[in-house]
Design a protein around this motif. Structure first.
Motif, PDB file in Angstrom:
ATOM      1  N   VAL B  48      26.435  36.217 -21.274  1.00  0.00           N
ATOM      2  CA  VAL B  48      26.044  34.947 -20.690  1.00  0.00           C
ATOM      3  C   VAL B  48      26.667  34.832 -19.306  1.00  0.00           C
ATOM      4  N   VAL B  50      27.606  32.205 -16.321  1.00  0.00           N
ATOM      5  CA  VAL B  50      27.768  30.772 -16.099  1.00  0.00           C
ATOM      6  C   VAL B  50      27.653  30.501 -14.607  1.00  0.00           C
ATOM      7  N   HIS B  80      30.764  24.191 -22.267  1.00  0.00           N
ATOM      8  CA  HIS B  80      31.092  24.741 -20.958  1.00  0.00           C
ATOM      9  C   HIS B  80      32.477  25.373 -20.985  1.00  0.00           C
ATOM     10  N   TYR B 100      23.669  30.118 -18.101  1.00  0.00           N
ATOM     11  CA  TYR B 100      24.035  28.759 -18.511  1.00  0.00           C
ATOM     12  C   TYR B 100      24.323  27.912 -17.291  1.00  0.00           C
ATOM     13  N   HIS B 146      17.149  31.022 -19.355  1.00  0.00           N
ATOM     14  CA  HIS B 146      18.235  30.072 -19.114  1.00  0.00           C
ATOM     15  C   HIS B 146      18.333  29.143 -20.312  1.00  0.00           C
TER      16      HIS B 146
END
Lengths: 424, 412
Positions: B48, B50, B80, B100, B146
Motif C-alpha cells: 500500500v 500512502v 491512517h 491510500y 485506490h
C-alpha cells in the motif's frame, strides 16, 4: 392529495429540526390560491385551535376517520387507542422516494426492496408474553447456565452433605422450607441429614419429602429443652449424631451445617467446593429484637453506620489465618434471652457451627486424614465450639476471599413454646 | 518394512491428535465462505502506498476537534496511523498494489458530536484533484486501485438523511475506487460492488476494562438499551428505524424476558455480558456499534435490519453467529427466539467465544494480528491481482468530473 397537502404544511413548520425529513416534499404542487387550498388551510387552523383546547392532536382522529385505505398506530398519547388493538399492516407511503431514477448510466437501477419513508409500527393483537414461550425461554437460560458452569465453574464438584438439627414447632415449616428451597437450587449432588429432636415425626418427614432430595431422617431421643443454653448443647449433640451417620455410611463429600433458621446464599455452595480439609466462612449475625435497650441504641447511634456483626475467620496481610471475629456479647450482658419465651435478644454462640465446613474424609475411621483431627467417637457433648474438633485451630482454611465475603446469615426467631399455631 | 509401519503409525497418531486439538470444547473455528481467513496475514500479499497530503486534510482537522478520535467514525483516523507504520506500506509507488488517500472527511462535528457531511464532497474532490495532478497513478486507472475510508452514515453518499443520500448517490469521482465503509445494505445506491464493509469504531480499552468473571451466569434473555422513538427528529413516529424499534417497544414492553429500555445505565457493558441475546436493530442507518459490543461480550446479536450487509461478510459467517429477524417479523420476536434449539444457541456462543472473532471486530492501538485493520488489508488482498481492464489507455476518460450537485464543484 388531501394527505400530502396537509402534511406539507406541517412539515413547513418543522424546519428547525436537525433532520427535517420530508419524503412527501417531492410530490409538491407549489402554492396555489384555489378555494380548495384555502379551505384546507382554514380546516387546519381550526384543528390547531381544537387541539390547543383538547390537549391532543385532534387532526389525527380526523385522519383516521377519513383515510380508509390503511391504518397505523401512533405510539404516544393519541386518541386512537382503538387503533392499537387492530391488526396492523404497513402503510404504503404516499410517494416512495426509493424510486427516484439514478443519474448514473453505469448502474443497473436495482432498487432496494426496502422502501425509504414512513412505515407503520406493527403491533400484534395481544402484545403480552405467552406462558409456553416463557417456559421455553427459561429452559434455554437453564441450559446456557449449565453449560457455563461446566466450562467456567468448579471442576469435579464434590457432593455436599448437609446436617440440619430440627424439631417440630410453630416456625418449623417456615424455617425448614427456606433451607429446603435453598438446597433444591444447589447445582451439585446433595445429601441432607435431618436430625430431629423428640424422635422422627410425620410432620417433618412429609415436609422433607417434598424436596425431592436424598434425605436421611434420624430421630434423637431427647426433646428440645426450654432454655437457650440447653438448646445449644442439645443441638451440638444432634450435629455429632449427624456426623456419626456420615462416618457409618462412609459418605464422601463436603459436610456443611445448615441450621434451619439460617439463610444461605448460592455462592456459599460454590465457595465451599474449594475447601481441602477444614474451612470457615463468615456468618453475618442478624441478632436483633424489638426491645433493644436505649443504651444500646445510643451507642449504636455514635457510629456512622451500625454494621452487621460478622463471625468468621480473620486474616492478616498475607491472607493467612490470623484470628477470629466473634460476636460481641458485652452490650447484651444480662439482657439476653434465657428462655424461649423471653422477649430479649437471642444471641448466637461465640462461634456458630454453621460457619464451618469439613471434608467428610476427616470423619472416616480409616483412610488418610491429617492427624490434627480428633476422633468424634471420643468426644461427646463436651464440645463448646466447632474448633474443639481439631487439635490445632490454625489449620482451618479461611474461605470466601479470606472471610471478607459474607455467605450466610444467622437468625434465630422462634415462637413461644406454648404457641398452638399448627406447624403447616 | 518395519520402518514404514512405524512411520504410518506416527502419521496416523499425529492426525488423530490434530483432530482432537481442533475440537476445543469452548470455542469453534470460524470458517467463512472464504475459508478460515480471519487468521490470514496480509503482510507480503499486498503493498500500500500512502499519499502525502498537506495536513489541512488530516492533521489540522484533527487538531481542531480531538473528539474525532473517540467517536464511532474514528476508524478513518486509526487506519491512517496504522498504515503509516505497517509493514505493508511501501515508499515506492511503482510497486504498490493499492493507494491510500488520508482524508478525515468525517471530522466536522457539531457541538453535540454528530458529524456534518456537507463539506466532505468538496474536500474529497479537492484531495483527488491534488493527487491526480501531483502523481500519475490516479489518472492511470481513474482511481480503480485506490481505496478510501468513508465511515459515515451512508458511506460515500455523504449525507445523514437516507432520502437525500440516495438522491446524491456515491460521489461520481469515487465510483471506480474501492470504498471501505461501515454502511452496508444490499441493492442500495450507497453500497458499491466490491466495497469493503467494516465495523464501526468501538473503544477497545473501555470494553476490556469492564469484563466480569466468565462464570457469572447469563440470566437476561434479551437485552437492549437505546432509543425506540427519536422524538427530536421524528416526532410522528414511523420514520426512525422504519418503525422497527417502536414495534419492539410496543410488543415487548410488558414481557419480563425482554430487558429493554431507553435508560443509559453505567453497567451497560456488564449487563451485556449477562445476557444471552442482544438486539441490534437499525436506527437512522442500518449499522450500529451494538454489533461490535455484542460480539466482544459474547452476547448473540439479533439483527433487525432488512438487507443489511454486515462487516467482513465474506470472511465471517454471520448467519451462523447471529440471528436475523426480518422487520416485519418483529411482533413474533419472542416466538422466534424461544424456538431456537438450545444446541444451536450453544454453538453460536462457542463461535462468539473464539478470540479471533472478537479481535476482528476491534481497532486496537497498537494493532494486533487478526484485528479489523488486518481484516481490511485481507479484504484488499483478496481483490488482487487487479484486472488488466482497469488500466486506461492514454487519453481515455471514464469519470465525469463535473457530475453531481453544483455545490460540490466549489473548491474547498
Amino acid at each position: 392529495m388531501k394527505l400530502s397537502a396537509l402534511q406539507q404544511s406541517y412539515l413547513g413548520r418543522r424546519s428547525n429540526s436537525f433532520r427535517s425529513s420530508g419524503p412527501l416534499d417531492s410530490s409538491s404542487d407549489g402554492a396555489f390560491k384555489s378555494p380548495a387550498a384555502v379551505f384546507w388551510l382554514v380546516l387546519h387552523g381550526l384543528s390547531c385551535l381544537i387541539s390547543l383546547l383538547l390537549g391532543f392532536r385532534f387532526s389525527r382522529l380526523v385522519f383516521l376517520l377519513l383515510s380508509t385505505s390503511s391504518t397505523y398506530t401512533s405510539p404516544f398519547h393519541s386518541p386512537t387507542e382503538l387503533a392499537k388493538t387492530l391488526d396492523i399492516r404497513s402503510v404504503i407511503p404516499a410517494d416512495p422516494v426509493g424510486n427516484v431514477p439514478l443519474p448514473f448510466p453505469n448502474k443497473t437501477a436495482t432498487n432496494s426492496r426496502v422502501v425509504v419513508g414512513r412505515h407503520g409500527i406493527r403491533i400484534r393483537p395481544w402484545p403480552h408474553p405467552n406462558p409456553v414461550e416463557v417456559m421455553k425461554a427459561h429452559r434455554i437460560i437453564e441450559r446456557v447456565q449449565t453449560e457455563q458452569r461446566l466450562q467456567f465453574g468448579v471442576k469435579d464438584p464434590r457432593k455436599i452433605i448437609v446436617v440440619t438439627p430440627t424439631y417440630v414447632r410453630t416456625f418449623q415449616s417456615l424455617h425448614l422450607t427456606g433451607v429446603m428451597h435453598s438446597l433444591m437450587l444447589v447445582p451439585y449432588d446433595l445429601v441432607w441429614i435431618v436430625v430431629e429432636a423428640g424422635g422422627v415425626s410425620n410432620e417433618t418427614a412429609s415436609l422433607i419429602a417434598k424436596s425431592g432430595l436424598r434425605t436421611i431422617h434420624v430421630g434423637f431421643s431427647q426433646r428440645m429443652p426450654n432454655s437457650w443454653d440447653e438448646r445449644h448443647k442439645l443441638e451440638t449433640k444432634m450435629r455429632l449424631r449427624g456426623l456419626r451417620i456420615v462416618r457409618e455410611k462412609i459418605l464422601d463429600g463436603i459436610v456443611i451445617f445448615a441450621d434451619d433458621s439460617n439463610m444461605h446464599s448460592m455462592e456459599l455452595f460454590d465457595e465451599i467446593q474449594n475447601v481441602k480439609w477444614f474451612g470457615a466462612v463468615s456468618v453475618g449475625i442478624l441478632a436483633n429484637s424489638a426491645n433493644i435497650d436505649e443504651t444500646v441504641v445510643e451507642k449504636r447511634g455514635e457510629e456512622e453506620n451500625p454494621r452487621m456483626p460478622v463471625q468468621g475467620p480473620a486474616c492478616n496481610v498475607s491472607n493467612m489465618l490470623a484470628g477470629w471475629h466473634t460476636f460481641n456479647t458485652l452490650p447484651f450482658a444480662g439482657k439476653s434471652a434465657v428462655y424461649i419465651d423471653d422477649r430479649a435478644t437471642v444471641l448466637p454462640r461465640k462461634l456458630e457451627w454453621s460457619g464451618f465446613v469439613l471434608n467428610s474424609r476427616l470423619l472416616w475411621k480409616d483412610g488418610d486424614k491429617p492427624e490434627w483431627m480428633k476422633d468424634i467417637d471420643t468426644l461427646d457433648g463436651d464440645i463448646k465450639s466447632p474448633l474443639d474438633l481439631v487439635k490445632d485451630p490454625s489449620v482451618v482454611e479461611p474461605l470466601g476471599s479470606c472471610g471478607r465475603r459474607v455467605l450466610l446469615w444467622w437468625l434465630r426467631v422462634e415462637a413461644r413454646a406454648d404457641s398452638k399455631f399448627p406447624p403447616r | 518394512m518395519r520402518k514404514w509401519f512405524w512411520g504410518f503409525l506416527f502419521i496416523a497418531f499425529g492426525f488423530v491428535c490434530s483432530i482432537a486439538a481442533e475440537r476445543n470444547p469452548r470455542t469453534e473455528r470460524i470458517s467463512g465462505s472464504a475459508g478460515d481467513v480471519l487468521e490470514d496475514d496480509p503482510v507480503g500479499r499486498l503493498k500500500v502506498y500512502v499519499y502525502e497530503l498537506p495536513s489541512k486534510y488530516n492533521k489540522k482537522i484533527l487538531q481542531k476537534d480531538p473528539r474525532c478520535l473517540s467517536h464511532m467514525f474514528a476508524a478513518e483516523i486509526y487506519m491512517h496511523r496504522f498504515l503509516l507504520s505497517s509493514p505493508v506500506r511501501t515508499l515506492n509507488p511503482e510497486e504498490a498494489d493499492w493507494f491510500y488517500t488520508p482524508i478525515y472527511a468525517t471530522c466536522d462535528l457539531t457541538p453535540t458530536g454528530l458529524p456534518l457531511p456537507f463539506k466532505s464532497p468538496r474536500m474529497v474532490r479537492s484531495a483527488i484533484q491534488l493527487i491526480s495532478s501531483s502523481w500519475p497513478y490516479w489518472n492511470r486507472t481513474e482511481g480503480a486501485d485506490h481505496f478510501f475510508v468513508v465511515p459515515h452514515d451512508f458511506g460515500a453518499c455523504f449525507h445523514y438523511q437516507e432520502e437525500k443520500a440516495i438522491e446524491r448517490g456515491i460521489l461520481p469521482i469515487l465510483q471506480r475506487a474501492t470504498l471501505v465503509q461501515t454502511f452496508g445494505q444490499r441493492n442500495h445506491v450507497c453500497l458499491n460492488e466490491g466495497s469493503i464493509t467494516i465495523p464501526p469504531y468501538a473503544p477497545p480499552q473501555k470494553m476490556q476494562a469492564r469484563q466480569i468473571p466468565l462464570d457469572t451466569p447469563r440470566s437476561i434473555f434479551v437485552y437492549f438499551r437505546g432509543l425506540f422513538y427519536d422524538v427530536n427528529n421524528d416526532p410522528e413516529g414511523g420514520y426512525y428505524a422504519r418503525g422497527a424499534r417502536a414495534a419492539v417497544w410496543e410488543n415487548f414492553k410488558n414481557n419480563p424476558l425482554f430487558d429493554i429500555s431507553t435508560e443509559h445505565p453505567t453497567t451497560y457493558y456488564e449487563d451485556m455480558q449477562r445476557a444471552i441475546f442482544c438486539l441490534c436493530p437499525l436506527g437512522w442507518a442500518p449499522w450500529s456499534p451494538r454489533l461490535v459490543e455484542a460480539v466482544v461480550f459474547g452476547c448473540i446479536p439479533v439483527i433487525i435490519a432488512d438487507d443489511i450487509v454486515l462487516p467482513f461478510a465474506d470472511a465471517i459467517p454471520w448467519e451462523e453467529i447471529g440471528v436475523f429477524v426480518a422487520e416485519e417479523d418483529v411482533p413474533k420476536l419472542d416466538t422466534i427466539l424461544t424456538s431456537i434449539p438450545p444446541e444451536v444457541i450453544l454453538r453460536k456462543q462457542r463461535l462468539l467465544a473464539n478470540p479471533s472473532m472478537k479481535r476482528a471486530m476491534l481497532f486496537p492501538q497498537p494493532a494486533l494480528p487478526g484485528d479489523a485493520f488486518h481484516q481490511i488489508l485481507n479484504g484488499l488482498a483478496r481483490k488482487l491481482p487487479h484486472q488488466k481492464s482497469i488500466y486506461l489507455k492514454p487519453g481515455e476518460k471514464i469519470l465525469n468530473w463535473t457530475a453531481g450537485p453544483v455545490g460540490d464543484l466549489k473548491p474547498w
